[in-house]
Design a protein around this motif. Structure first.
Motif, mmCIF file in Angstrom:
data_model
loop_
_atom_site.group_PDB
_atom_site.id
_atom_site.type_symbol
_atom_site.label_atom_id
_atom_site.label_comp_id
_atom_site.label_asym_id
_atom_site.label_seq_id
_atom_site.Cartn_x
_atom_site.Cartn_y
_atom_site.Cartn_z
ATOM 1 N N LYS A 599 0.824 -1.220 0.000
ATOM 2 C CA LYS A 599 0.000 0.000 0.000
ATOM 3 C C LYS A 599 0.853 1.263 0.000
ATOM 4 N N GLN A 600 1.962 1.197 -0.753
ATOM 5 C CA GLN A 600 2.836 2.369 -0.940
ATOM 6 C C GLN A 600 2.305 3.182 -2.121
ATOM 7 N N HIS A 601 2.669 4.482 -2.148
ATOM 8 C CA HIS A 601 2.228 5.325 -3.264
ATOM 9 C C HIS A 601 3.037 4.990 -4.524
ATOM 10 N N ILE A 602 2.352 4.857 -5.660
ATOM 11 C CA ILE A 602 3.033 4.560 -6.933
ATOM 12 C C ILE A 602 2.814 5.746 -7.876
ATOM 13 N N PRO A 603 3.906 6.380 -8.364
ATOM 14 C CA PRO A 603 3.741 7.514 -9.298
ATOM 15 C C PRO A 603 3.049 7.067 -10.580
ATOM 16 N N GLU A 604 2.195 7.936 -11.114
ATOM 17 C CA GLU A 604 1.491 7.616 -12.362
ATOM 18 C C GLU A 604 1.873 8.643 -13.432
ATOM 19 N N GLN A 605 2.045 8.157 -14.670
ATOM 20 C CA GLN A 605 2.339 9.079 -15.767
ATOM 21 C C GLN A 605 1.039 9.624 -16.340
ATOM 22 N N HIS A 606 1.050 10.919 -16.678
ATOM 23 C CA HIS A 606 -0.126 11.542 -17.294
ATOM 24 C C HIS A 606 -0.277 10.984 -18.707
ATOM 25 N N PRO A 607 -1.520 10.693 -19.138
ATOM 26 C CA PRO A 607 -1.698 10.150 -20.504
ATOM 27 C C PRO A 607 -1.097 11.060 -21.579
ATOM 28 N N LYS A 608 -1.072 12.396 -21.317
ATOM 29 C CA LYS A 608 -0.555 13.327 -22.330
ATOM 30 C C LYS A 608 0.967 13.487 -22.265
ATOM 31 N N ASP A 609 1.620 12.652 -21.451
ATOM 32 C CA ASP A 609 3.089 12.657 -21.420
ATOM 33 C C ASP A 609 3.661 11.470 -22.201
ATOM 34 N N LYS A 610 2.795 10.818 -22.993
ATOM 35 C CA LYS A 610 3.260 9.684 -23.801
ATOM 36 C C LYS A 610 4.069 10.224 -24.993
ATOM 37 N N PRO A 611 4.952 9.380 -25.582
ATOM 38 C CA PRO A 611 5.886 9.861 -26.629
ATOM 39 C C PRO A 611 5.249 10.644 -27.774
ATOM 40 N N ASP A 612 4.077 10.226 -28.240
ATOM 41 C CA ASP A 612 3.460 10.932 -29.378
ATOM 42 C C ASP A 612 3.140 12.382 -29.033
ATOM 43 N N PHE A 613 2.637 12.598 -27.804
ATOM 44 C CA PHE A 613 2.319 13.967 -27.366
ATOM 45 C C PHE A 613 3.601 14.800 -27.271
ATOM 46 N N VAL A 614 4.653 14.182 -26.708
ATOM 47 C CA VAL A 614 5.938 14.899 -26.540
ATOM 48 C C VAL A 614 6.480 15.307 -27.905
ATOM 49 N N LYS A 615 6.428 14.371 -28.889
ATOM 50 C CA LYS A 615 6.940 14.648 -30.235
ATOM 51 C C LYS A 615 6.208 15.840 -30.854
ATOM 52 N N ARG A 616 4.872 15.871 -30.652
ATOM 53 C CA ARG A 616 4.071 16.963 -31.214
ATOM 54 C C ARG A 616 4.443 18.291 -30.565
ATOM 55 N N ARG A 617 4.674 18.250 -29.234
ATOM 56 C CA ARG A 617 5.045 19.491 -28.519
ATOM 57 C C ARG A 617 6.396 20.010 -29.021
ATOM 58 N N VAL A 618 7.348 19.102 -29.233
ATOM 59 C CA VAL A 618 8.677 19.507 -29.724
ATOM 60 C C VAL A 618 8.544 20.210 -31.073
ATOM 61 N N ARG A 619 7.718 19.649 -31.962
ATOM 62 C CA ARG A 619 7.522 20.250 -33.298
ATOM 63 C C ARG A 619 6.966 21.676 -33.168
ATOM 64 N N LYS A 620 6.026 21.857 -32.235
ATOM 65 C CA LYS A 620 5.403 23.183 -32.080
ATOM 66 C C LYS A 620 6.407 24.192 -31.521
ATOM 67 N N LEU A 621 7.250 23.734 -30.596
ATOM 68 C CA LEU A 621 8.295 24.623 -30.050
ATOM 69 C C LEU A 621 9.279 25.013 -31.146
ATOM 70 N N LEU A 622 9.659 24.054 -31.987
ATOM 71 C CA LEU A 622 10.594 24.344 -33.089
ATOM 72 C C LEU A 622 9.984 25.375 -34.034
ATOM 73 N N ALA A 623 8.695 25.212 -34.338
ATOM 74 C CA ALA A 623 8.027 26.151 -35.250
ATOM 75 C C ALA A 623 7.953 27.554 -34.653
ATOM 76 N N ALA A 624 7.884 27.640 -33.304
ATOM 77 C CA ALA A 624 7.772 28.956 -32.642
ATOM 78 C C ALA A 624 9.130 29.652 -32.487
ATOM 79 N N GLY A 625 10.233 28.969 -32.825
ATOM 80 C CA GLY A 625 11.561 29.608 -32.773
ATOM 81 C C GLY A 625 12.355 29.337 -31.513
ATOM 82 N N VAL A 626 12.170 28.133 -30.925
ATOM 83 C CA VAL A 626 12.863 27.826 -29.668
ATOM 84 C C VAL A 626 14.389 27.783 -29.837
#
Length: 901
Positions: A599-626
């Motif tokens: 009955k220890q606490h287990i960290p959970e990953q957010h569904p929107k932190d899966k690789p496909d979401f991350v890849k999409r975020r990276v593309r948007k940052l690149l387009a914005a001039g990061v």
């Protein structure tokens, strides 16, 4: 071996262009030789080697020994004249050449050399006499009060600066009582003339220790500190640059090999260093000093006081500064704008003070030194907190904030002093904006630290909510919001540990973005909105909304490019969160089951932190001039660009180049250039991440286009660092792949890889169990084999390198066979002695070569055919062995194959 044989060997090596090996042979011969005439010849030959190796002092010494034995030795005289010429002693070089001409009057080489040297001496004399009058003329124009022509004055000032950059010109100015005249220019208090004087002094001091000491004695440390503290920003910056150059010259000692005056003076510069530092510390607390002068002084102290590396044993300068000046640094860090007695400071002053305190604290080596630091900080805070009214309490709280942003351990200790935390909470409700600002900022910085967070969560959340809801001032609300953001993100990326009610973090993030985009608010306040986002972006919903808001991203990038240094860490943290480039290990499923059972606490990953979401975020940052924003952050010589901040930027870059198709865009916007400094300094993790990003770019792009000009040679060291044993298998693999690409470009790059001692590491990975790493190492060695030094390694006595290559050519893995047989084809073509050695390394050599020729792969057949052809051409005995086997029949069949031209 006799000395005569060694001399012959040295002669052969010298003729072949291997001057270092020839030098070693002559040196060994000297140790075996007693006869004076023969020793003289060996000294003369060594002088020739030293000339080729550009060690002119040793060339002169050896030639002089040969001349000592035989004064009519024209070769030795000529070589000494060449060495003297390079050492700048032209009069002595002329004397030797004249002696050569008198001994061999018809020798055209000697006559031509004498003529050329005579004309260069004439030019030098002409330049010197011309320089004398020029220096005089320039000072006359600059110091003449009647001279009204501004252009003429500006030109004279520029000429003086240019002249000081050349050693001959700098020495001339110094000898012509130039320092006294430059002091007169400083005394005029005219910014243009002061700038000219300071920039000329930079030229006089650069890399010249005794001249720097003499100038410091003449000008005096108080005068230099006073110029640093002037109101004119450019003059203060130029004085800061001069002081930095003086520090470097005094610390490093002689960097250039000057003759004469410099040789005669040996100085102990530690007193001069401490004197300068003492005046810089006094300037910090001087009321008359300008705000940017104070910043420049902090800047200098950060650069020159702490050790460059923990490997340096001596931290006495840091200890001395802590004893003499810690309280003066805290005077800057605790200043509260608008309160009586506060020092004038800029937006960056307190952050600079925090950085300096942090660097000094990190430079301490033992508990006793750290305890002394804590006591001094506590004494300072107590001195303001007790016995001074409200203004004193504000100074004490501001000092605590400054420490929490720097050496947090010291900040925590200060917060534990009686009454401090209670005062912070009570001042949060103050009606005065400036008082409330100080208290809320202290609360925010304290919320960062785990020790205080529970106390603040209990006592501060409701207070911060009240301030956020009811304050009429945006500057206060935005800070209260950041406090709530910090407390609301305590669960990090753990989806199941949300602190606030559903939707609250989204509302906070929306407000942060709104403030960030509002250009009517000053940059100093808007940077708090980025601070809020740095915490809220732990939540994947917030990340998704942020990357959809192009205006907010670009507003953040503009802030990152601005002069407000305190925003850098928050921008980098936000980007790390958006790209998920922090370290996260996959939990062991068995441990997860055990945790559930207990009955220890287990960290959970957010569904929107899966690789496909991350890849999409990276593309948007690149387009914005990061990329351009990150490049600007790296380029700015900003004190807030700490090692931990560099590490965050490196993590973001690695995430941006994860996909091969994005790498070209990252390079085009300056990402490749920015990664090189990140890979060479900072935390070990940061350097590794930057080096890995460089490797990814080098693997898929043309390295000559990605890193044009000399920059390509700077990439080698970071890539070699990926080969160290404590790096991960992926880092090793990518480092090897990138080095393979570089080694195939040019001999100069292969020499650079050799110089970085990469070859033994590449060899080590050829024995690696992981087949991809083994393959990458073999391919890298294939390209390195184009270098003569590497070819020689395959013939070294007792080495199994060649045996390994032959055996790998017979392995089942076709890619490994292709790399190994390619290396054999290269080695046998470029270095024929290897052909004779192949039959000696393994009894299976013949069947391995036959298997290559019978392979269904045309590439393997071609490699096998090249190796056999080279072996037949190299040695009759080997050719007979090959032809006695079935090799001839195999070759006859292959020669008739029309499909494989």
């Amino acid at each position: 071996v006799t000395s005569g044989q060694l001399r012959e060997q040295g002669n052969a090596l010298f003729q072949a262009g291997d001057h270092a090996a020839a030098l070693a042979a002559y040196t060994q011969a000297l140790s075996l030789c007693d006869a004076d005439p023969e020793r003289a010849v060996l000294h003369r030959n060594r002088a020739a080697c030293y000339l080729k190796l550009e060690d002119y002092a040793k060339a002169e010494a050896d030639a002089s020994k040969a001349i000592g034995a035989n004064g009519r030795d024209v070769k030795a005289l000529f070589r000494r004249s060449q060495a003297l010429q390079k050492l700048g002693r032209l009069d002595q070089a002329v004397s030797d050449l004249q002696r050569c001409v008198s001994l061999e009057p018809k020798n055209k080489v000697f006559q031509e050399a004498l003529r050329a040297l005579g004309s260069s001496m004439h030019e030098k004399m002409k330049t010197m006499s011309c320089t004398d009058s020029k220096v005089e003329q320039m000072f006359q124009i600059l110091l003449d009060p009647q001279e009204k022509d501004a252009d003429k004055k500006q030109k004279a000032a520029q000429n003086l600066i240019v002249l000081a950059r050349e050693e001959a010109g700098a020495e001339k100015i110094f000898q012509s009582d130039g320092v006294q005249l430059l002091m007169q220019l400083l005394d005029t208090a005219q910014p243009d003339l002061m700038l000219a004087a300071l920039r000329t002094l930079v030229g006089l001091c650069s890399g010249h220790r005794s001249r720097t000491a003499a100038i410091l004695a003449k000008l005096g440390a108080p005068c230099l500190a006073a110029v640093l503290g002037v109101e004119h920003e450019q003059v203060s910056l130029a004085a800061c640059n001069l002081l930095h150059v003086m520090f470097e010259s005094l610390k490093e000692g002689l960097q250039k090999n000057f003759r004469g005056k410099e040789d005669a003076v040996v100085l102990d510069s530690s007193k001069d260093l401490r004197l300068l530092i003492k005046h810089l510390l006094e300037l910090l607390a001087l009321e008359g000093a300008s705000a940017h002068g104070r910043d420049n002084a902090l800047n200098l102290l950060i650069k020159v006081v702490p050790r460059k590396s923990p490997k340096e044993a001596d931290n006495s300068l840091s200890l001395w500064v802590i004893d003499q000046g810690l309280k003066k640094i805290l005077e800057v860090g605790s200043s509260v704008c608008g309160t009586p007695g506060s020092l004038p400071v800029t937006n960056n002053s307190r952050m600079n003070a925090s950085v300096l305190l942090s660097k000094l604290y990190d430079d301490l080596k033992c508990d006793a030194e750290r305890e002394n630091f804590h006591h001094l900080c506590e004494d300072y805070v107590r001195s303001w907190f007790e016995g001074h009214e409200l203004a004193g309490k504000l100074r004490a709280i501001q000092a605590a904030s400054c420490l929490l942003q720097g050496p947090a351990e010291a900040g925590n200790r200060v917060l534990e002093l009686s009454g401090i935390m209670e005062s912070v909470l009570s001042l949060c409700a103050s009606v005065s904006e400036s008082h409330q600002l100080v208290a809320v900022e202290a609360l925010i910085h304290a919320a960062d630290k785990a020790k205080r967070a529970s106390f603040i969560t209990t006592n501060g959340v409701n207070l911060l909510k009240e301030i956020y809801k009811h304050s009429e001032r945006d500057s206060i609300r935005i800070r209260a919001l950041v406090g709530l953001c910090k407390l609301g993100s305590a669960g990090g990326t753990d989806f199941s540990m949300k602190q606030f009610a559903e939707g609250s973090t989204m509302k906070l993030a929306k407000q942060c973005r709104k403030w960030l985009c509002n250009e009517a608010i000053d940059a100093g306040t808007r940077r708090w909105a980025v601070e809020g986002l740095a915490y809220l972006t732990f939540d994947a919903d917030v990340k998704e909304e942020f990357v959809e808001d192009k205006a907010a991203m670009q507003a953040m990038f503009q802030l990152a490019k601005s002069e407000n240094s305190s925003v850098l860490y928050a921008v980098a943290s936000t980007l790390v969160n958006c790209t998920n480039s922090y370290d996260h290990e996959e939990p062991d499923p068995q441990m997860v089951e055990l945790a559930k059972y207990a009955k220890q606490h287990i960290p959970e990953q957010h569904p929107k932190d899966k690789p496909d979401f991350v890849k999409r975020r990276v593309r948007k940052l690149l387009a914005a001039g990061v990329v351009s924003a990150l490049s600007c952050m790296v380029k700015s010589e900003n004190l807030a660009l700490t090692n931990s901040c560099r590490e965050l930027i490196s993590r973001v870059f690695l995430a941006l180049v994860a996909e091969a198709e994005d790498r070209g865009g990252v390079v085009a916007q300056g990402g490749g250039k920015a990664l090189i400094p990140l890979s060479l300094e900072g935390t070990e993790v940061g350097q590794t991440k930057a080096a890995q990003a460089l490797a990814k770019i080098t693997i898929t792009s043309n390295p000559e286009m990605a890193f044009p000009g000399e920059r390509i040679y700077e990439v080698v060291r970071p890539l070699v660092s990926l080969l160290h044993l404590h790096r991960t298998g992926l880092e090793n693999f990518e480092g090897l792949m990138a080095l393979t690409n570089l080694a195939g470009i040019s001999e100069r790059l292969r020499q650079k890889i050799l110089k970085e001692k990469a070859v033994p590491m590449i060899e080590g990975y050829m024995f690696e169990e992981h087949e991809l790493i083994r393959l990458a190492a073999t391919e890298c060695m294939c390209n390195m084999a184009m270098s003569k030094e590497v070819q020689e390694l395959f013939l070294a006595e007792g080495s199994d390198r060649l045996k390994l290559m032959v055996l790998y050519s017979g392995e089942e893995d076709e890619r490994l066979r292709r790399a190994a047989s390619g290396t054999l084809a290269m080695l046998t073509s470029l270095h024929p002695p290897i052909c004779k050695r192949i039959p000696q390394v393994t009894v299976h050599w013949l069947e391995i070569l036959q298997a290559l020729l019978l392979s269904p792969s045309a590439e393997l057949q071609q490699r096998g055919a090249v190796v056999v052809m080279n072996m037949v051409a190299a040695d009759r005995e080997v050719a007979e062995q090959l032809m006695a086997s079935e090799m001839l029949e195999i070759l006859l069949v292959l020669a008739k194959d029309q499909d494989k031209p």
